[in-house]
Scaffold this motif. Structure first.
Motif, PDB file in Angstrom:
ATOM      1  N   ILE A  30      18.839  17.617  25.010  1.00 48.24           N
ATOM      2  CA  ILE A  30      18.079  18.584  25.674  1.00 48.24           C
ATOM      3  C   ILE A  30      17.350  17.516  26.595  1.00 48.24           C
ATOM      4  CG2 ILE A  30      16.201  20.116  25.855  1.00 48.24           C
ATOM      5  CD1 ILE A  30      17.707  21.374  23.150  1.00 48.24           C
ATOM      6  N   ALA A  31      16.453  16.430  26.242  1.00 42.70           N
ATOM      7  CA  ALA A  31      15.638  15.839  27.082  1.00 42.70           C
ATOM      8  C   ALA A  31      16.322  15.118  28.419  1.00 42.70           C
ATOM      9  CB  ALA A  31      15.109  14.515  26.099  1.00 42.70           C
ATOM     10  N   ARG A  32      17.597  14.796  27.894  1.00 42.58           N
ATOM     11  CA  ARG A  32      18.496  14.044  29.067  1.00 42.58           C
ATOM     12  C   ARG A  32      19.291  14.837  29.965  1.00 42.58           C
ATOM     13  NH1 ARG A  32      18.509   8.419  29.732  1.00 42.58           N
ATOM     14  NH2 ARG A  32      17.475   7.550  28.003  1.00 42.58           N
ATOM     15  N   LEU A  33      19.760  16.064  29.427  1.00 41.93           N
ATOM     16  CA  LEU A  33      20.439  16.977  30.239  1.00 41.93           C
ATOM     17  C   LEU A  33      19.946  18.441  30.520  1.00 41.93           C
ATOM     18  CD1 LEU A  33      23.766  16.419  28.188  1.00 41.93           C
ATOM     19  CD2 LEU A  33      23.241  15.368  30.476  1.00 41.93           C
ATOM     20  N   GLY A  34      18.835  18.842  30.000  1.00 38.97           N
ATOM     21  CA  GLY A  34      18.353  20.268  30.004  1.00 38.97           C
ATOM     22  C   GLY A  34      19.024  20.897  28.976  1.00 38.97           C
ATOM     23  N   PHE A  41      27.637  19.809  26.317  1.00 34.13           N
ATOM     24  CA  PHE A  41      27.618  18.514  25.671  1.00 34.13           C
ATOM     25  C   PHE A  41      28.012  18.618  24.167  1.00 34.13           C
ATOM     26  CE2 PHE A  41      25.992  14.483  23.817  1.00 34.13           C
ATOM     27  CZ  PHE A  41      26.904  13.607  24.154  1.00 34.13           C
ATOM     28  N   LEU A  42      26.919  18.750  23.590  1.00 33.02           N
ATOM     29  CA  LEU A  42      27.158  18.945  22.167  1.00 33.02           C
ATOM     30  C   LEU A  42      28.372  19.643  21.344  1.00 33.02           C
ATOM     31  CD1 LEU A  42      23.239  19.195  21.391  1.00 33.02           C
ATOM     32  CD2 LEU A  42      24.727  17.173  21.198  1.00 33.02           C
ATOM     33  N   ASN A  43      28.605  20.751  22.332  1.00 32.77           N
ATOM     34  CA  ASN A  43      29.643  21.524  21.668  1.00 32.77           C
ATOM     35  C   ASN A  43      31.025  21.369  22.256  1.00 32.77           C
ATOM     36  OD1 ASN A  43      28.322  23.019  19.671  1.00 32.77           O
ATOM     37  ND2 ASN A  43      27.229  23.908  21.354  1.00 32.77           N
ATOM     38  N   HIS A  65      24.981   7.579  16.151  1.00 34.33           N
ATOM     39  CA  HIS A  65      25.126   6.504  16.791  1.00 34.33           C
ATOM     40  C   HIS A  65      25.884   6.438  18.058  1.00 34.33           C
ATOM     41  CE1 HIS A  65      24.008   2.433  18.379  1.00 34.33           C
ATOM     42  NE2 HIS A  65      25.228   2.286  18.275  1.00 34.33           N
ATOM     43  N   ALA A  66      27.088   6.937  17.819  1.00 33.87           N
ATOM     44  CA  ALA A  66      28.254   7.035  18.740  1.00 33.87           C
ATOM     45  C   ALA A  66      27.819   7.968  19.695  1.00 33.87           C
ATOM     46  CB  ALA A  66      29.437   7.221  18.168  1.00 33.87           C
ATOM     47  N   ALA A  67      27.457   9.400  19.339  1.00 35.62           N
ATOM     48  CA  ALA A  67      27.101  10.486  20.153  1.00 35.62           C
ATOM     49  C   ALA A  67      25.839  10.104  20.971  1.00 35.62           C
ATOM     50  CB  ALA A  67      26.803  11.757  19.465  1.00 35.62           C
ATOM     51  N   GLU A  68      24.699   9.440  20.290  1.00 36.80           N
ATOM     52  CA  GLU A  68      23.656   9.009  21.213  1.00 36.80           C
ATOM     53  C   GLU A  68      24.174   8.024  22.252  1.00 36.80           C
ATOM     54  OE1 GLU A  68      20.023   9.179  18.251  1.00 36.80           O
ATOM     55  OE2 GLU A  68      21.251   7.394  18.095  1.00 36.80           O
ATOM     56  N   GLN A  69      24.975   7.081  22.141  1.00 35.24           N
ATOM     57  CA  GLN A  69      25.363   6.066  22.922  1.00 35.24           C
ATOM     58  C   GLN A  69      25.976   6.512  24.159  1.00 35.24           C
ATOM     59  OE1 GLN A  69      24.207   2.775  22.522  1.00 35.24           O
ATOM     60  NE2 GLN A  69      24.827   2.924  24.787  1.00 35.24           N
ATOM     61  N   LEU A  70      27.001   7.792  23.867  1.00 43.11           N
ATOM     62  CA  LEU A  70      27.881   8.296  25.010  1.00 43.11           C
ATOM     63  C   LEU A  70      26.577   8.885  25.840  1.00 43.11           C
ATOM     64  CD1 LEU A  70      30.502   9.126  25.945  1.00 43.11           C
ATOM     65  CD2 LEU A  70      30.370  11.100  24.393  1.00 43.11           C
ATOM     66  N   LEU A  71      25.978   9.639  25.200  1.00 46.10           N
ATOM     67  CA  LEU A  71      24.999  10.417  25.896  1.00 46.10           C
ATOM     68  C   LEU A  71      24.042   9.529  26.776  1.00 46.10           C
ATOM     69  CD1 LEU A  71      23.601  13.058  26.684  1.00 46.10           C
ATOM     70  CD2 LEU A  71      22.145  12.791  24.736  1.00 46.10           C
ATOM     71  N   LEU A  72      23.765   8.394  26.252  1.00 49.08           N
ATOM     72  CA  LEU A  72      22.796   7.585  27.280  1.00 49.08           C
ATOM     73  C   LEU A  72      23.719   6.804  28.222  1.00 49.08           C
ATOM     74  CD1 LEU A  72      20.703   5.963  24.180  1.00 49.08           C
ATOM     75  CD2 LEU A  72      19.904   7.566  25.722  1.00 49.08           C
ATOM     76  N   ASP A  73      24.886   6.526  27.949  1.00 52.53           N
ATOM     77  CA  ASP A  73      25.760   5.880  28.794  1.00 52.53           C
ATOM     78  C   ASP A  73      26.051   6.974  30.078  1.00 52.53           C
ATOM     79  OD1 ASP A  73      25.943   3.466  27.263  1.00 52.53           O
ATOM     80  OD2 ASP A  73      27.880   4.079  26.506  1.00 52.53           O
ATOM     81  N   ARG A  74      26.328   8.285  29.673  1.00 50.17           N
ATOM     82  CA  ARG A  74      26.507   9.058  30.561  1.00 50.17           C
ATOM     83  C   ARG A  74      25.107   9.457  31.606  1.00 50.17           C
ATOM     84  NH1 ARG A  74      31.124  12.909  28.110  1.00 50.17           N
ATOM     85  NH2 ARG A  74      32.676  11.708  27.950  1.00 50.17           N
ATOM     86  N   THR A  75      24.147   9.199  31.163  1.00 49.14           N
ATOM     87  CA  THR A  75      22.799   9.454  31.648  1.00 49.14           C
ATOM     88  C   THR A  75      21.993   8.541  32.202  1.00 49.14           C
ATOM     89  OG1 THR A  75      21.381   9.814  29.896  1.00 49.14           O
ATOM     90  CG2 THR A  75      22.540  11.772  30.500  1.00 49.14           C
ATOM     91  N   GLY A  76      22.528   7.395  32.366  1.00 49.07           N
ATOM     92  CA  GLY A  76      21.950   6.084  32.782  1.00 49.07           C
ATOM     93  C   GLY A  76      20.878   5.608  31.744  1.00 49.07           C
TER      94      GLY A  76
END
Length: 77
Positions: A30-34, A41-43, A65-76
């Motif tokens: 939510i913080a990264r994507l709204g 993204f989550l579903n 960790h894998a889900a967090e890393q993917l999210l961080l990679d995709r949101t810079g």
């Protein structure tokens, strides 16, 4: 006639650890994507992960960790 509601939905319950992981990935998304994009993204099934990010995050610390890393990679991040 009054309608009675069941206290428990009868579905599987999350352990305390699973609930913490679910909350952590949800807050980050939510913080990264709204809110709307976080839900998508989550579903959504992610090919890179081979699963839904939310399911992986709930399943284990490594999945979180894998889900967090993917999210961080995709949101810079």
């Amino acid at each position: 006639m009054a309608r009675q509601f069941r206290k428990n939905a009868g579905g599987p319950r999350l352990s305390p650890e699973q609930a913490v992981r679910q909350g952590r990935i949800s807050q980050l998304a939510i913080a990264r994507l709204g809110a709307q994009n976080a839900i998508a993204f989550l579903n959504g099934h992610d090919e890179a992960l081979g699963a839904r990010p939310l399911d992986l995050a709930i399943e284990s610390a490594a999945g979180l960790h894998a889900a967090e890393q993917l999210l961080l990679d995709r949101t810079g991040g």
